[in-house]
Design a protein around this motif. Structure first.
Motif, mmCIF file in Angstrom:
data_model
loop_
_atom_site.group_PDB
_atom_site.id
_atom_site.type_symbol
_atom_site.label_atom_id
_atom_site.label_comp_id
_atom_site.label_asym_id
_atom_site.label_seq_id
_atom_site.Cartn_x
_atom_site.Cartn_y
_atom_site.Cartn_z
ATOM 1 N N LYS A 158 -1.477 -6.712 6.833
ATOM 2 C CA LYS A 158 -1.971 -6.747 5.453
ATOM 3 C C LYS A 158 -0.894 -7.823 4.539
ATOM 4 O O LYS A 158 -1.412 -8.776 3.860
ATOM 5 N N GLU A 159 0.497 -7.462 4.902
ATOM 6 C CA GLU A 159 1.434 -8.358 3.988
ATOM 7 C C GLU A 159 1.339 -9.601 4.452
ATOM 8 O O GLU A 159 1.498 -10.717 3.645
ATOM 9 N N GLN A 160 1.306 -10.089 5.744
ATOM 10 C CA GLN A 160 1.103 -11.289 6.141
ATOM 11 C C GLN A 160 -0.278 -12.021 5.757
ATOM 12 O O GLN A 160 -0.021 -13.221 5.312
ATOM 13 N N LEU A 161 -1.268 -11.458 5.740
ATOM 14 C CA LEU A 161 -2.514 -11.981 5.370
ATOM 15 C C LEU A 161 -2.432 -12.157 3.650
ATOM 16 O O LEU A 161 -2.899 -13.175 3.073
ATOM 17 N N ALA A 162 -1.670 -11.242 3.106
ATOM 18 C CA ALA A 162 -1.769 -11.346 1.483
ATOM 19 C C ALA A 162 -0.639 -12.679 1.266
ATOM 20 O O ALA A 162 -1.122 -13.506 0.329
ATOM 21 N N TYR A 163 0.299 -12.952 2.130
ATOM 22 C CA TYR A 163 1.081 -14.253 1.901
ATOM 23 C C TYR A 163 0.422 -15.227 2.198
ATOM 24 O O TYR A 163 0.549 -16.396 1.542
ATOM 25 N N MET A 164 -0.141 -15.238 3.310
ATOM 26 C CA MET A 164 -0.877 -16.555 3.628
ATOM 27 C C MET A 164 -2.119 -16.950 2.502
ATOM 28 O O MET A 164 -2.335 -18.249 2.511
ATOM 29 N N ASP A 165 -2.679 -15.952 2.209
ATOM 30 C CA ASP A 165 -3.752 -16.077 0.965
ATOM 31 C C ASP A 165 -3.124 -16.581 -0.290
ATOM 32 O O ASP A 165 -3.542 -17.578 -0.879
ATOM 33 N N ALA A 166 -1.898 -15.976 -0.636
ATOM 34 C CA ALA A 166 -1.092 -16.726 -1.835
ATOM 35 C C ALA A 166 -0.555 -18.032 -1.522
ATOM 36 O O ALA A 166 -0.856 -18.991 -2.271
ATOM 37 N N GLU A 167 -0.372 -18.400 -0.181
ATOM 38 C CA GLU A 167 0.076 -19.758 0.190
ATOM 39 C C GLU A 167 -1.132 -20.465 -0.167
ATOM 40 O O GLU A 167 -1.082 -21.804 -0.795
ATOM 41 N N ASP A 168 -2.354 -20.159 0.460
ATOM 42 C CA ASP A 168 -3.423 -20.932 0.197
ATOM 43 C C ASP A 168 -3.827 -21.485 -1.317
ATOM 44 O O ASP A 168 -4.187 -22.247 -1.645
ATOM 45 N N LYS A 169 -3.762 -20.283 -2.011
ATOM 46 C CA LYS A 169 -3.999 -20.454 -3.541
ATOM 47 C C LYS A 169 -3.102 -21.209 -4.121
ATOM 48 O O LYS A 169 -3.333 -22.089 -5.092
ATOM 49 N N ALA A 170 -1.756 -21.217 -3.940
ATOM 50 C CA ALA A 170 -0.655 -22.240 -4.290
ATOM 51 C C ALA A 170 -0.796 -23.464 -3.900
ATOM 52 O O ALA A 170 -1.215 -24.481 -4.691
#
Length: 54
Positions: free
Chosen positions: A11-23
């Motif tokens: 979940k943390e990894q998915l949240a990080y990847m989602d944050a990267e995509d949004k950035a």
């Protein structure tokens, strides 16, 4: 207990990847906005010069 840790890590990894995509998307939007501003400034200069010659 390790089984409970794996989903949290995923979940943390998915949240990080989602944050990267949004950035990345925000950077892309900022670049597009800067390009639009630059074009608007060029257009404004063109209008000023055209008005001076009319």
């Amino acid at each position: 207990m390790h089984a409970a840790e794996a989903p949290a890590c995923a979940k943390e990894q998915l949240a990080y990847m989602d944050a990267e995509d949004k950035a990345f998307a925000a950077d892309k939007d900022a670049d597009a906005a800067q390009d639009a501003l630059s074009q608007a400034e060029r257009d404004r200069e063109t209008l000023i010069h055209t008005d001076e010659h009319i």
